[in-house]
Scaffold this motif. Structure first.
Motif, PDB file in Angstrom:
ATOM      1  N   MET A 101      62.207 -82.650  43.860  1.00 35.20           N
ATOM      2  CA  MET A 101      61.128 -82.395  42.904  1.00 35.20           C
ATOM      3  C   MET A 101      60.963 -83.521  41.892  1.00 35.20           C
ATOM      4  O   MET A 101      60.053 -83.472  41.050  1.00 35.20           O
ATOM      5  N   GLU A 161      53.298 -77.060  42.542  1.00 41.04           N
ATOM      6  CA  GLU A 161      54.734 -76.841  42.346  1.00 41.04           C
ATOM      7  C   GLU A 161      55.268 -77.690  41.199  1.00 41.04           C
ATOM      8  O   GLU A 161      56.089 -77.215  40.398  1.00 41.04           O
ATOM      9  N   ARG A 213      53.932 -76.245  37.897  1.00 37.74           N
ATOM     10  CA  ARG A 213      54.597 -74.980  37.581  1.00 37.74           C
ATOM     11  C   ARG A 213      56.033 -75.212  37.102  1.00 37.74           C
ATOM     12  O   ARG A 213      56.499 -74.533  36.180  1.00 37.74           O
ATOM     13  N   PHE A 214      56.712 -76.178  37.706  1.00 35.69           N
ATOM     14  CA  PHE A 214      58.090 -76.470  37.317  1.00 35.69           C
ATOM     15  C   PHE A 214      58.170 -76.870  35.846  1.00 35.69           C
ATOM     16  O   PHE A 214      59.023 -76.394  35.093  1.00 35.69           O
ATOM     17  N   ARG A 263      57.446 -85.219  41.593  1.00 37.80           N
ATOM     18  CA  ARG A 263      56.402 -84.343  41.050  1.00 37.80           C
ATOM     19  C   ARG A 263      56.655 -83.984  39.590  1.00 37.80           C
ATOM     20  O   ARG A 263      55.718 -83.881  38.795  1.00 37.80           O
ATOM     21  N   LYS A 275      49.037 -77.794  46.968  1.00 43.91           N
ATOM     22  CA  LYS A 275      50.152 -76.862  46.793  1.00 43.91           C
ATOM     23  C   LYS A 275      51.353 -77.564  46.178  1.00 43.91           C
ATOM     24  O   LYS A 275      52.018 -77.020  45.285  1.00 43.91           O
ATOM     25  N   GLU A 276      51.640 -78.781  46.642  1.00 42.69           N
ATOM     26  CA  GLU A 276      52.790 -79.508  46.111  1.00 42.69           C
ATOM     27  C   GLU A 276      52.536 -79.985  44.689  1.00 42.69           C
ATOM     28  O   GLU A 276      53.457 -80.028  43.868  1.00 42.69           O
TER      29      GLU A 276
END
Length: 414
Positions: free
Chosen positions: A345, A211, A214-215, A348, A207-208
């Protein structure tokens, strides 16, 4: 109010010192490892391409989960551990050489291990800087670190080439191993406070990772920067797979002469780091991102035109101008990435960008090795530099083309 000079910032100067030592050592290994393969072990174009692929394959293997782990852990600890691991791996090369046990599989293993440690170091490094200096000094901090990288590139290859000639390439690798230990010692002295997320807030690895992906994918500027850099790095991987064979077997250059040629590229980077602030102010902080590629990329066409004797100057000019463009581009786009990404963030985002843009390097290395076996080193150089001209296309198709300066973070869609 003008912020105080970063040269008076204790923690930044410790990071600066660690980077200085490591960069000078790394310049030796950039020459030494491929030369160990080519000169000491008689590697072919394909075998050299596999070495380049092994050095960068880790970005494909662990790049995305590494970003999650960097966001979950203290970044200074990651940096120190990565330095110590890289130093130990490099030290194994001269030891195996002295024992008469050095082989290409050993070099591949060292290259892969170095790549794994470098993935964590690079992601943590770019994520750590904003917590040290603040986001209003990111361009200044990145520019100063690029000056270190470029200055090391100017002096390092020449000194490294001479060192390789005197000590042999396997022994010269030991200098880089020692440099990583010195870097770790400086990083250990940094005392900046770090915030790490509460373990209870973790939402699962996949999930992370999603993220982070997607960012970047939904950010209208970051995704185009990723596409451009990935294209450039794929072609760089192709070039790296054959350039050492081209310089040694086609141009007939010694390690010392090769080191001086590589210094030309680094001198260009030093010039780029010195002028990036001025050029960005005059041309615009958004415009310079694509202008840096459009204005300097065509000079790389001189590289496959180079020949023995005076013809090596064409190689030097092409690499010098490429060095200028790469640093102008990198300082601008990395500072922008750091400024628009929330603190939690950063790991990631950087991991996603590294996965995309560095993940193409091993693919380029493999492609370059195969093409080198089929067509030879010079033709492969032509293919790589012609494809590199396409790197500017995603940027010209992005909102950057009509912007002079980068917008404030809150104005950019994410």
């Amino acid at each position: 109010m003008t912020p105080p000079s970063l040269f008076r910032h204790r923690n930044f100067m410790l990071l600066f010192s660690a980077d200085t030592i490591s960069q000078f050592g790394t310049q030796i290994s950039l020459l030494a490892l491929p030369l160990v393969a080519v000169l000491a072990l008689g590697a072919s174009e394909l075998e050299t391409g596999l070495l380049i692929a092994a050095e960068t394959a880790a970005f494909l293997l662990v790049g995305l989960p590494a970003g999650v782990w960097v966001d979950r852990m203290r970044r200074r600890r990651i940096l120190i551990t990565a330095d110590l691991v890289r130093g130990a791996l490099l030290a194994s090369v001269p030891i195996a050489w002295w024992l008469g046990a050095l082989t290409l599989p050993h070099l591949y293993g060292v290259a892969l291990g170095m790549g794994l440690a470098t993935v964590f170091f690079d992601i943590a490094y770019q994520s750590y800087l904003p917590s040290l200096v603040g986001r209003d000094q990111l361009v200044d901090g990145n520019a100063k670190l690029e000056i270190v990288r470029s200055a090391a590139g100017v002096a390092g290859p020449g000194a490294g080439g001479g060192l390789i000639q005197v000590l042999t390439a396997p022994v010269a690798v030991l200098a880089d191993a020692v440099s990583f230990l010195g870097s770790a010692l400086f990083l250990w002295r940094i005392d900046a406070a770090e915030q790490t997320p509460d373990p209870a807030e973790r939402r699962g690895l996949l999930k992370e990772i999603g993220e982070g992906l997607r960012f970047v994918a939904t950010h209208r500027i970051l995704r185009m920067i990723a596409a451009s850099t990935a294209t450039a790095n794929f072609t760089n991987g192709m070039l790296a797979a054959v350039e050492m064979i081209f310089l040694t077997r086609v141009l007939g250059l010694s390690p010392g002469a090769i080191g001086l040629l590589f210094s030309a590229a680094a001198l260009g980077g030093l010039v780029g780091a010195a002028i990036v602030g001025m050029v960005s102010r005059r041309a615009g902080t958004a415009r310079i991102i694509w202008l840096s590629i459009l204005g300097t990329g065509p000079f790389m066409l001189l590289v496959p035109l180079s020949g023995p004797g005076w013809g090596t100057s064409l190689f030097a000019i092409g690499m010098f101008m490429n060095g200028v463009g790469v640093v102008l581009y990198n300082v601008s786009q990395v500072s922008f990435r750091q400024s628009v990404t929330p603190e939690h963030m950063l790991g990631r985002m950087n991991a996603t960008m590294r996965f995309v843009v560095w993940g193409t390097l091993p693919l380029g290395g493999l492609a370059g090795g195969v093409l080198g076996e089929i067509f030879g080193a010079r033709t492969t150089l032509w293919i790589s530099v012609l494809l590199a001209l396409l790197a500017v296309v995603p940027l010209l198709l992005s909102p950057l083309r009509t912007m002079r300066d980068l917008p404030d973070p809150q104005e950019v869609g994410v």
